[in-house]
Write a protein that holds these residues in place. Structure first.
Motif, PDB file in Angstrom:
ATOM      1  N   MET A   1      11.877  -2.266 -28.569  1.00 14.47           N
ATOM      2  CA  MET A   1      12.430  -2.679 -29.861  1.00 14.47           C
ATOM      3  C   MET A   1      13.401  -3.964 -29.243  1.00 14.47           C
ATOM      4  N   LYS A   2      13.711  -4.969 -29.882  1.00 16.89           N
ATOM      5  CA  LYS A   2      14.591  -6.108 -30.112  1.00 16.89           C
ATOM      6  C   LYS A   2      15.774  -5.728 -30.370  1.00 16.89           C
ATOM      7  N   ILE A   3      16.621  -5.915 -29.645  1.00 19.06           N
ATOM      8  CA  ILE A   3      18.250  -5.310 -29.872  1.00 19.06           C
ATOM      9  C   ILE A   3      19.136  -6.624 -29.660  1.00 19.06           C
ATOM     10  N   VAL A   4      19.575  -7.375 -30.669  1.00 22.81           N
ATOM     11  CA  VAL A   4      20.493  -8.314 -30.435  1.00 22.81           C
ATOM     12  C   VAL A   4      22.063  -7.849 -30.138  1.00 22.81           C
ATOM     13  N   VAL A   5      22.664  -8.548 -29.371  1.00 25.60           N
ATOM     14  CA  VAL A   5      23.953  -7.850 -28.881  1.00 25.60           C
ATOM     15  C   VAL A   5      24.935  -8.984 -29.138  1.00 25.60           C
ATOM     16  N   ILE A   6      25.670  -9.089 -30.055  1.00 26.46           N
ATOM     17  CA  ILE A   6      26.832 -10.074 -30.462  1.00 26.46           C
ATOM     18  C   ILE A   6      27.863  -9.718 -29.527  1.00 26.46           C
ATOM     19  N   GLY A   7      28.236 -10.901 -28.741  1.00 24.96           N
ATOM     20  CA  GLY A   7      29.184 -10.660 -27.757  1.00 24.96           C
ATOM     21  C   GLY A   7      28.889  -9.931 -26.411  1.00 24.96           C
ATOM     22  N   GLY A   8      27.509 -10.341 -26.162  1.00 27.46           N
ATOM     23  CA  GLY A   8      26.540  -9.590 -25.167  1.00 27.46           C
ATOM     24  C   GLY A   8      26.925 -10.054 -23.805  1.00 27.46           C
ATOM     25  N   THR A   9      27.786 -11.322 -23.777  1.00 28.03           N
ATOM     26  CA  THR A   9      28.194 -11.776 -22.395  1.00 28.03           C
ATOM     27  C   THR A   9      29.566 -11.224 -22.007  1.00 28.03           C
ATOM     28  N   GLY A  10      30.250 -10.327 -22.728  1.00 30.82           N
ATOM     29  CA  GLY A  10      31.452  -9.733 -22.572  1.00 30.82           C
ATOM     30  C   GLY A  10      31.472  -8.754 -21.476  1.00 30.82           C
ATOM     31  N   LEU A  11      32.739  -7.871 -21.475  1.00 27.51           N
ATOM     32  CA  LEU A  11      32.909  -7.005 -20.469  1.00 27.51           C
ATOM     33  C   LEU A  11      31.962  -5.605 -20.721  1.00 27.51           C
ATOM     34  N   VAL A  12      31.886  -5.422 -22.203  1.00 22.36           N
ATOM     35  CA  VAL A  12      31.173  -4.214 -22.394  1.00 22.36           C
ATOM     36  C   VAL A  12      29.828  -4.860 -23.049  1.00 22.36           C
ATOM     37  N   GLY A  13      29.753  -5.677 -23.689  1.00 28.24           N
ATOM     38  CA  GLY A  13      28.234  -6.619 -24.090  1.00 28.24           C
ATOM     39  C   GLY A  13      27.531  -6.716 -23.046  1.00 28.24           C
ATOM     40  N   SER A  14      27.727  -7.170 -21.787  1.00 35.82           N
ATOM     41  CA  SER A  14      26.922  -7.558 -20.517  1.00 35.82           C
ATOM     42  C   SER A  14      26.311  -6.216 -20.251  1.00 35.82           C
ATOM     43  N   GLN A  15      27.208  -5.131 -20.309  1.00 34.85           N
ATOM     44  CA  GLN A  15      26.724  -3.803 -19.565  1.00 34.85           C
ATOM     45  C   GLN A  15      25.913  -3.147 -20.720  1.00 34.85           C
ATOM     46  N   ALA A  27      16.707  -6.592 -25.205  1.00 42.74           N
ATOM     47  CA  ALA A  27      18.165  -6.854 -25.149  1.00 42.74           C
ATOM     48  C   ALA A  27      18.451  -8.333 -25.246  1.00 42.74           C
ATOM     49  N   VAL A  28      18.891  -9.053 -26.365  1.00 42.73           N
ATOM     50  CA  VAL A  28      19.151 -10.183 -26.220  1.00 42.73           C
ATOM     51  C   VAL A  28      20.736 -10.480 -26.226  1.00 42.73           C
ATOM     52  N   ALA A  29      21.529 -11.246 -25.208  1.00 37.21           N
ATOM     53  CA  ALA A  29      22.710 -11.457 -25.415  1.00 37.21           C
ATOM     54  C   ALA A  29      23.034 -12.797 -26.303  1.00 37.21           C
ATOM     55  N   ALA A  30      23.973 -12.560 -27.350  1.00 36.73           N
ATOM     56  CA  ALA A  30      24.269 -13.650 -28.092  1.00 36.73           C
ATOM     57  C   ALA A  30      25.692 -13.878 -28.191  1.00 36.73           C
ATOM     58  N   ALA A  31      26.022 -15.321 -28.102  1.00 37.32           N
ATOM     59  CA  ALA A  31      27.443 -15.297 -28.173  1.00 37.32           C
ATOM     60  C   ALA A  31      27.711 -17.010 -28.231  1.00 37.32           C
ATOM     61  N   PRO A  32      28.755 -17.538 -28.406  1.00 39.92           N
ATOM     62  CA  PRO A  32      28.774 -19.062 -28.945  1.00 39.92           C
ATOM     63  C   PRO A  32      28.100 -19.940 -27.382  1.00 39.92           C
ATOM     64  N   GLN A  33      28.304 -19.489 -26.297  1.00 39.10           N
ATOM     65  CA  GLN A  33      27.704 -20.013 -25.349  1.00 39.10           C
ATOM     66  C   GLN A  33      26.339 -20.202 -24.830  1.00 39.10           C
TER      67      GLN A  33
END
Length: 247
Positions: A1-15, A27-33
């Motif tokens: 399943m494809k799950i996009v994590v907005i804020g996925g590079t942060g403290l909780v998001g990366s985990q 799981a795709v980490a999505a953030a401005p960077q």
């Protein structure tokens, strides 16, 4: 399943991303960077293509009420519209235990976010968490006046960010709750007491003073504002275990 994590590079998001990946999800980490900006809409159509779930862990850079309200209203609206266009069926957000009873601008802004999600017409889940162990030092800093940290002597049930990530990932991988769950750490403690213990463990010499007038996100606290009301899912990591892991 494809799950996009907005804020996925942060403290909780990366985990969260790591938890989902370990369980076989894309799981795709999505953030401005990474080229995804929920305020402008940049990158949303591309990152949401083929996604079944979006986890929104974004946060406002400013906690002023007007700024944070604008952030959550704009970001959430853009996300929900892009998800509808992409056929995403489940929207998960991380919110805060006490959001609906703590009288502060930030909490009112989180209610705006929650209400937008509930009214979206799509599948949704809200995970309300107590405060993280990781922010005990910044709580002390925000309440420090003339070298003394003022903290309200109320009940407190902090949680490790690793437990938060585990609960969020599990929620994202499941079917939409179309409801709200609350999560907390395993132990209820005194707010001022654990801040005092935490500073002492770090070798921080500041006095921590129990102060009923001390504020939290700009609001005065009642005794039960920072703990779940009713049933909650409890994390596995207590303060001592978390502190040992930091060392």
């Amino acid at each position: 399943m494809k799950i996009v994590v907005i804020g996925g590079t942060g403290l909780v998001g990366s985990q969260v991303v790591r938890n989902l990946t370990d369980h076989g999800h894309e799981a795709v980490a999505a953030a401005p960077q990474t080229g995804v900006n929920t305020l402008t809409g940049e990158g949303l159509p591309e990152v949401l293509e083929g996604a079944q779930v979006v986890v929104d862990l974004s946060n406002s850079p400013s906690f002023a009420e007007e700024d944070v309200t604008s952030f959550f209203r704009t970001s959430t609206t853009n996300l929900l519209e892009a998800e509808a266009a992409a056929g995403v069926g489940h929207h998960v957000i991380l919110s805060i235990v006490g959001t609906d009873r703590i009288d502060s601008g930030y909490m009112r802004a989180k209610v705006v976010q929650e209400d937008l999600v509930k009214a979206s017409g799509a599948g949704w889940s809200i995970v309300r968490s107590t405060q993280f162990f990781e922010f005990l030092s910044s709580i002390a800093d925000s309440g420090t006046v003339d070298g003394v940290a003022h903290v309200a002597p109320v009940r407190f049930q902090p949680i490790a960010s690793s437990d938060v990530a585990r609960f969020v990932a599990r929620t994202a991988a499941g079917t939409p709750l179309n409801g709200t769950i609350e999560i907390a750490g395993p132990d209820v403690v005194g707010f001022d007491e654990i801040v005092r213990e935490h500073l002492a463990a770090k070798g921080d010499p500041r006095e921590v003073r129990a102060d009923a007038e001390a504020t939290y996100f700009g609001a005065r606290l009642q005794d039960k504002d920072l703990v779940p009301h009713g049933e909650a899912l409890l994390g596995e990591v207590g303060y001592d275990q978390w502190r040992a892991a930091q060392a």
